[in-house]
Structures are given as C-alpha cells and as structure tokens.
Design a protein around this motif. Structure first.
Motif, PDB file in Angstrom:
ATOM      1  N   GLY A  10       6.605  33.903  64.278  1.00 63.46           N
ATOM      2  CA  GLY A  10       7.546  33.255  65.187  1.00 63.46           C
ATOM      3  C   GLY A  10       8.535  34.242  65.756  1.00 63.46           C
ATOM      4  O   GLY A  10       8.887  34.187  66.930  1.00 63.46           O
ATOM      5  N   ASP A  11       9.017  35.179  64.925  1.00 61.62           N
ATOM      6  CA  ASP A  11       9.945  36.196  65.404  1.00 61.62           C
ATOM      7  C   ASP A  11       9.253  37.125  66.395  1.00 61.62           C
ATOM      8  O   ASP A  11       9.835  37.514  67.387  1.00 61.62           O
ATOM      9  N   ASP A  12       8.002  37.496  66.129  1.00 67.37           N
ATOM     10  CA  ASP A  12       7.259  38.349  67.040  1.00 67.37           C
ATOM     11  C   ASP A  12       7.103  37.667  68.391  1.00 67.37           C
ATOM     12  O   ASP A  12       7.237  38.293  69.431  1.00 67.37           O
ATOM     13  N   GLN A  13       6.829  36.366  68.380  1.00 65.76           N
ATOM     14  CA  GLN A  13       6.681  35.635  69.631  1.00 65.76           C
ATOM     15  C   GLN A  13       7.997  35.603  70.387  1.00 65.76           C
ATOM     16  O   GLN A  13       8.018  35.760  71.592  1.00 65.76           O
ATOM     17  N   SER A  14       9.109  35.412  69.697  1.00 66.64           N
ATOM     18  CA  SER A  14      10.411  35.361  70.350  1.00 66.64           C
ATOM     19  C   SER A  14      10.745  36.698  70.994  1.00 66.64           C
ATOM     20  O   SER A  14      11.238  36.748  72.106  1.00 66.64           O
ATOM     21  N   ARG A  15      10.469  37.794  70.296  1.00 66.63           N
ATOM     22  CA  ARG A  15      10.779  39.113  70.827  1.00 66.63           C
ATOM     23  C   ARG A  15       9.937  39.410  72.073  1.00 66.63           C
ATOM     24  O   ARG A  15      10.372  40.063  72.985  1.00 66.63           O
ATOM     25  N   ALA A  16       8.694  38.913  72.078  1.00 67.65           N
ATOM     26  CA  ALA A  16       7.791  39.191  73.185  1.00 67.65           C
ATOM     27  C   ALA A  16       8.246  38.528  74.479  1.00 67.65           C
ATOM     28  O   ALA A  16       7.853  38.942  75.555  1.00 67.65           O
ATOM     29  N   PRO A  58       6.864  30.841  72.393  1.00 65.15           N
ATOM     30  CA  PRO A  58       5.531  30.506  72.906  1.00 65.15           C
ATOM     31  C   PRO A  58       4.651  29.913  71.806  1.00 65.15           C
ATOM     32  O   PRO A  58       4.859  30.175  70.625  1.00 65.15           O
ATOM     33  N   THR A  59       3.669  29.139  72.213  1.00 67.99           N
ATOM     34  CA  THR A  59       2.720  28.584  71.249  1.00 67.99           C
ATOM     35  C   THR A  59       1.866  29.713  70.682  1.00 67.99           C
ATOM     36  O   THR A  59       1.932  30.852  71.163  1.00 67.99           O
ATOM     37  N   GLN A  60       1.058  29.405  69.698  1.00 68.61           N
ATOM     38  CA  GLN A  60       0.196  30.433  69.107  1.00 68.61           C
ATOM     39  C   GLN A  60      -0.786  31.005  70.116  1.00 68.61           C
ATOM     40  O   GLN A  60      -1.226  32.142  69.985  1.00 68.61           O
ATOM     41  N   THR A  61      -1.101  30.240  71.142  1.00 70.08           N
ATOM     42  CA  THR A  61      -2.009  30.744  72.178  1.00 70.08           C
ATOM     43  C   THR A  61      -1.264  31.501  73.264  1.00 70.08           C
ATOM     44  O   THR A  61      -1.870  31.994  74.201  1.00 70.08           O
ATOM     45  N   GLY A  62       0.071  31.574  73.155  1.00 75.58           N
ATOM     46  CA  GLY A  62       0.869  32.344  74.097  1.00 75.58           C
ATOM     47  C   GLY A  62       1.392  31.549  75.280  1.00 75.58           C
ATOM     48  O   GLY A  62       2.065  32.101  76.136  1.00 75.58           O
ATOM     49  N   THR A  63       1.076  30.269  75.340  1.00 73.64           N
ATOM     50  CA  THR A  63       1.564  29.462  76.458  1.00 73.64           C
ATOM     51  C   THR A  63       2.999  29.014  76.212  1.00 73.64           C
ATOM     52  O   THR A  63       3.459  28.953  75.080  1.00 73.64           O
ATOM     53  N   GLU A  64       3.693  28.718  77.312  1.00 72.23           N
ATOM     54  CA  GLU A  64       5.081  28.276  77.211  1.00 72.23           C
ATOM     55  C   GLU A  64       5.155  26.848  76.680  1.00 72.23           C
ATOM     56  O   GLU A  64       4.223  26.071  76.831  1.00 72.23           O
ATOM     57  N   ARG A  65       6.283  26.536  76.107  1.00 72.62           N
ATOM     58  CA  ARG A  65       6.567  25.170  75.675  1.00 72.62           C
ATOM     59  C   ARG A  65       7.046  24.373  76.877  1.00 72.62           C
ATOM     60  O   ARG A  65       7.434  24.928  77.894  1.00 72.62           O
ATOM     61  N   HIS A  66       7.036  23.062  76.738  1.00 73.11           N
ATOM     62  CA  HIS A  66       7.536  22.170  77.773  1.00 73.11           C
ATOM     63  C   HIS A  66       8.693  21.371  77.203  1.00 73.11           C
ATOM     64  O   HIS A  66       8.804  21.199  76.003  1.00 73.11           O
TER      65      HIS A  66
END
Length: 96
Positions: A10-16, A58-66
């Motif tokens: 989750g932290d990696d996704q936030s940083r990205a 982002p979701t695990q697939t890299g898509t944005e949340r809504h």
C-alpha cells in the motif's frame, strides 16, 4: 504527517502516485490562504490521514479509485476525489 515508514505494498502504491493526500491538502490550503501550513490545526484532529491515503491508493491492478471524501478543515470544505485531486470550498462566503 500521513506518511508511514513501513514498507508495505500500500505504501509503494501511494509513493508511485506522487505526494500523499495529506501533502496535497496542505499545499492547496497554503496556496489558497497565502500563509504557512502551521496556521491550521493538525489534520488528524479532523480525519485519519493514513486512512485517507489508503482510500485513494491505486488498486492492485494500478487503476484509480472512484468516489470522494468530503470533510471540513481549516475554514474549508475539503473534497478529495478518486483521482487524488483536492477541491477546496471556503466555509466563509467572504473569501473569493
């Protein structure tokens, strides 16, 4: 504030995706008020910054949340959007 030292996916996704939601809120209010961020009370007095960052990672697939989250903070109605943008509407109608 709003950042975690733990290295989880989750932290990696936030940083990205760039700065945390907390930083985006700080920058938006500071620019709008033309003042220092420290003029506002701590964000965690109003909402959990870590939870807010997790909601919009982002979701695990890299898509944005809504969706959106709206709350009142530092004389603004703050709306965080699924694309991680921050909208501010002044609570006091005197501000232009």
């Amino acid at each position: 504030m709003g950042e975690s030292n733990a290295n989880t996916s989750g932290d990696d996704q936030s940083r990205a995706t760039g700065p945390s939601i907390t930083v985006r809120i700080q920058e938006a209010i500071a620019a709008r008020k033309h003042s220092e961020w420290s003029d506002c009370p701590p964000l965690y007095d109003v909402i959990d910054p870590d939870a807010l960052d997790r909601l919009f990672a982002p979701t695990q697939t890299g898509t944005e949340r809504h969706g959106t989250v709206t709350f009142y903070y530092c004389d603004y109605q703050v709306t965080v959007n699924g694309d991680r943008t921050v909208d501010l509407d002044p609570i006091n109608s005197d501000e232009s």
